[in-house]
Design an enzyme around this catalytic site. Sequence first.
Site, PDB file in Angstrom:
ATOM      1  N   ARG A  48       3.829 -13.214  -1.660  1.00  0.00           N
ATOM      2  CA  ARG A  48       4.204 -11.853  -2.195  1.00  0.00           C
ATOM      3  C   ARG A  48       5.655 -11.458  -2.318  1.00  0.00           C
ATOM      4  NH1 ARG A  48       0.785  -6.211  -1.827  1.00  0.00           N
ATOM      5  NH2 ARG A  48      -0.531  -7.622  -3.489  1.00  0.00           N
TER       6      ARG A  48
ATOM      7  N   ARG B 101      -6.031   0.321  -3.709  1.00  0.00           N
ATOM      8  CA  ARG B 101      -6.811   1.423  -3.475  1.00  0.00           C
ATOM      9  C   ARG B 101      -7.919   1.759  -4.474  1.00  0.00           C
ATOM     10  NH1 ARG B 101      -1.163   4.562  -4.270  1.00  0.00           N
ATOM     11  NH2 ARG B 101      -0.996   2.724  -5.674  1.00  0.00           N
TER      12      ARG B 101
ATOM     13  N   TYR C 274      10.212  -5.661   4.109  1.00  0.00           N
ATOM     14  CA  TYR C 274      10.007  -6.245   5.324  1.00  0.00           C
ATOM     15  C   TYR C 274      10.896  -7.368   5.371  1.00  0.00           C
ATOM     16  CZ  TYR C 274       6.386  -3.020   5.619  1.00  0.00           C
ATOM     17  OH  TYR C 274       5.369  -1.753   5.466  1.00  0.00           O
TER      18      TYR C 274
ATOM     19  N   LEU D   2      -1.712  -0.130  -9.204  1.00  0.00           N
ATOM     20  CA  LEU D   2      -2.692   0.848 -10.070  1.00  0.00           C
ATOM     21  C   LEU D   2      -3.486   0.293 -11.250  1.00  0.00           C
ATOM     22  CD1 LEU D   2       0.208   3.707 -10.174  1.00  0.00           C
ATOM     23  CD2 LEU D   2      -2.235   3.740  -8.860  1.00  0.00           C
TER      24      LEU D   2
ATOM     25  N   GLN E 291      -2.439 -12.776   5.035  1.00  0.00           N
ATOM     26  CA  GLN E 291      -0.623 -12.476   4.680  1.00  0.00           C
ATOM     27  C   GLN E 291      -0.264 -12.222   6.028  1.00  0.00           C
ATOM     28  OE1 GLN E 291       0.505  -8.413   3.611  1.00  0.00           O
ATOM     29  NE2 GLN E 291       1.347  -9.275   1.660  1.00  0.00           N
TER      30      GLN E 291
HETATM   31  C1  FNR Z   1      -1.014  -1.508   1.333  1.00  0.00           C
HETATM   32  N1  FNR Z   1      -0.206  -2.430   0.631  1.00  0.00           N
HETATM   33  C2  FNR Z   1       0.131  -3.470   1.343  1.00  0.00           C
HETATM   34  N2  FNR Z   1       0.699  -4.557   1.018  1.00  0.00           N
HETATM   35  C3  FNR Z   1       0.991  -5.778   1.667  1.00  0.00           C
HETATM   36  O1  FNR Z   1       1.441  -6.678   0.935  1.00  0.00           O
HETATM   37  N3  FNR Z   1       0.571  -5.823   2.764  1.00  0.00           N
HETATM   38  C4  FNR Z   1      -0.057  -4.789   3.462  1.00  0.00           C
HETATM   39  O2  FNR Z   1      -0.635  -4.786   4.689  1.00  0.00           O
HETATM   40  C5  FNR Z   1      -0.219  -3.588   2.798  1.00  0.00           C
HETATM   41  N4  FNR Z   1      -0.760  -2.501   3.386  1.00  0.00           N
HETATM   42  C6  FNR Z   1      -1.340  -1.241   2.540  1.00  0.00           C
HETATM   43  C7  FNR Z   1      -2.130  -0.329   3.046  1.00  0.00           C
HETATM   44  C8  FNR Z   1      -2.677   0.573   2.421  1.00  0.00           C
HETATM   45  C9  FNR Z   1      -3.463   1.787   2.995  1.00  0.00           C
HETATM   46  C10 FNR Z   1      -2.320   0.653   1.117  1.00  0.00           C
HETATM   47  C11 FNR Z   1      -2.767   1.792   0.086  1.00  0.00           C
HETATM   48  C12 FNR Z   1      -1.423  -0.444   0.498  1.00  0.00           C
HETATM   49  C13 FNR Z   1      -0.043  -2.486  -0.735  1.00  0.00           C
HETATM   50  C14 FNR Z   1      -1.164  -2.796  -1.460  1.00  0.00           C
HETATM   51  O3  FNR Z   1      -1.540  -4.093  -1.279  1.00  0.00           O
HETATM   52  C15 FNR Z   1      -0.889  -2.641  -2.997  1.00  0.00           C
HETATM   53  O4  FNR Z   1      -0.030  -3.759  -3.322  1.00  0.00           O
HETATM   54  C16 FNR Z   1      -0.390  -1.342  -3.842  1.00  0.00           C
HETATM   55  O5  FNR Z   1      -1.493  -0.532  -2.930  1.00  0.00           O
HETATM   56  C17 FNR Z   1      -0.767  -1.165  -4.987  1.00  0.00           C
HETATM   57  O6  FNR Z   1      -1.983  -1.542  -5.437  1.00  0.00           O
HETATM   58  P1  FNR Z   1      -3.126  -0.458  -5.751  1.00  0.00           P
HETATM   59  O7  FNR Z   1      -3.488   0.176  -4.450  1.00  0.00           O
HETATM   60  O8  FNR Z   1      -2.422   0.548  -6.618  1.00  0.00           O
HETATM   61  O9  FNR Z   1      -4.072  -1.093  -6.287  1.00  0.00           O
END
Ligand code: FNR
Length: 384
Positions: free
Chosen positions: A242, A347, A195, A324, A101
Site C-alpha cells: 500500500r 468505512r 508511517y 470513499l 498488513q
Molecule cells: C483506516 N485506514 C487504514 N489504512 C491502512 O492502510 N491500515 C490501517 O490499519 C488503517 N486503519 C484504519 C482504521 C479506521 C477505523 C479507518 C476508518 C481507516 C484507512 C482505510 O484502510 C481506507 O484506506 C480509508 O478509510 C479510505 O477508505 P474508505 O473508508 O473511504 O472506504
Amino acid sequence: TELPLLFQPLTIKNVTFKNRIWMSPMCQYSSDRGKATDWHLVHLGGFASRGVGAIVVEATAVVPEGRISPEDLGIWSDSHIEPLQRIVNFAHSQGTVIGIQLAHAGRKASIYAPWVCANAADTRMSSAHVAQKEGGGWPDNVYGPSDIPFSDTSPKPIAMTEEDIKYVEDAFIAAVERCKKAGFDFVEVHGAHGYLIHEFLSPISNKRTDSYGGNLTNRMRFPLRVIKGVRKTWADKPLFVRISATDWAEGPELGEDEEWKQWGIEQSKIFLGELKSLGVDLVDTSTGGNLVQQKPPLKHGYQVPFAEALKKAHPDLLIGAVGLLTEPIETESYLKDGKSDVVLLGRELLRNPHWPLTAARALSVAVKPAVQYERCWTDMLAPL
Ligand code: FNR
C-alpha cells in the site's frame, strides 16, 4: 451477459480471490499486548461470512515500538500467531481469502486510540494525543528517518541508525515467517499514510544526508530493502504494497522544491517500477498521511485518479483503488474503465457489512451468502 467485474474472480500466484471487493485494513485498537482478541475474530469473521473477496487485516506491527497505539495488533513474537491463525481458519471456512498488513508506524507511533483521545477526562492524557508511559505508550522510543516530529504535539523521533534499519528489516522478515505459520494467503506491506516506509520516501520526513536520504533513489533504498526481504521470504504467495501516491503537499507551503524533492504521482510511478522488478504483485493506492496540513479534495472515489495514473504507467502491475467508494454502479465503472483491478472498501463496509450482497443486487448478480443467511437473500433475488 458478462459478469460484472466486481464479481469476477482474480487469481494471483496460487490464490484465487472470489471477487474484487476487498476489505481495506482498519485498525481496531482492540488488541491485548499485540495479540488479536475475540473482537478481531467476531469483527473480521463477520466480513468473511458476508461475501468480500479478501480481508486485509489491520496494520500489524513488526516490532512493539512500531505500533500506532498501545492497542494495535502486533506480530513481533510467536505468541501472536495463534489468535491470528484462529481468524485465518474461520475466514477459510467461509471461502474467504485473508491477508495481513505488516507495518511500522515510525514517527507516528505511541499515540492513543481515538476514543481515548476523545475522552479529555482520561487521566492518562498528559499531553494531547501522545500515549504516555503510564498509558502504555513509549514516547521516548519513537523512530523515524530523521528527528522531525509529525506534528507540534507528536513525539520527537530518534533518527534511525544503519543498525536500526537492519533491525526493522529483519523484523519484517521474521513477521513474514509468522504469517506463514498463521496461514495467511497474502501479505501487504504498509508503505502509506505517513508511517515509517512512507516517511523514508517523502522529503517532508526524510532529511537524511546518508545513502537513505536526499534524492529519490536514496529515499527509496530502505523501503525497497524491506520489500525485497519480504518478497524473498514470501516467495510463492501474493505480495501487495500500500502506498500513498501523493503527500498532497504541492503548493506554496513547501516552497519551490525541485521535482525530485517531492513525493507525488511521478515519484510513485518510479517507485512502482522498482516494486515491479522486485516481483510485487499488487499496489494498493491510497494517498496522504504524512503532512498535518494536507487538504485532499474529499469526494467519492477521490483517490481513483491516482490508481488510474499508476495503472496507465504500469499496465502489467495489478492496482487497487480505495477511498470513499460507496456506490456499486460507480465502483463497478472504475474496474470497467480499467482504472484499477480491484477495489478496497473501508468505512462503507463498516456501515453496511453486507455491501457485497447489496452490490450484487444492484448489478443483478446472484451470489450466495453464508448458508445460514441464504434464504433471506435468495428470496429477494427471486426474479434471477
Ligand atoms: C483506516 N485506514 C487504514 N489504512 C491502512 O492502510 N491500515 C490501517 O490499519 C488503517 N486503519 C484504519 C482504521 C479506521 C477505523 C479507518 C476508518 C481507516 C484507512 C482505510 O484502510 C481506507 O484506506 C480509508 O478509510 C479510505 O477508505 P474508505 O473508508 O473511504 O472506504
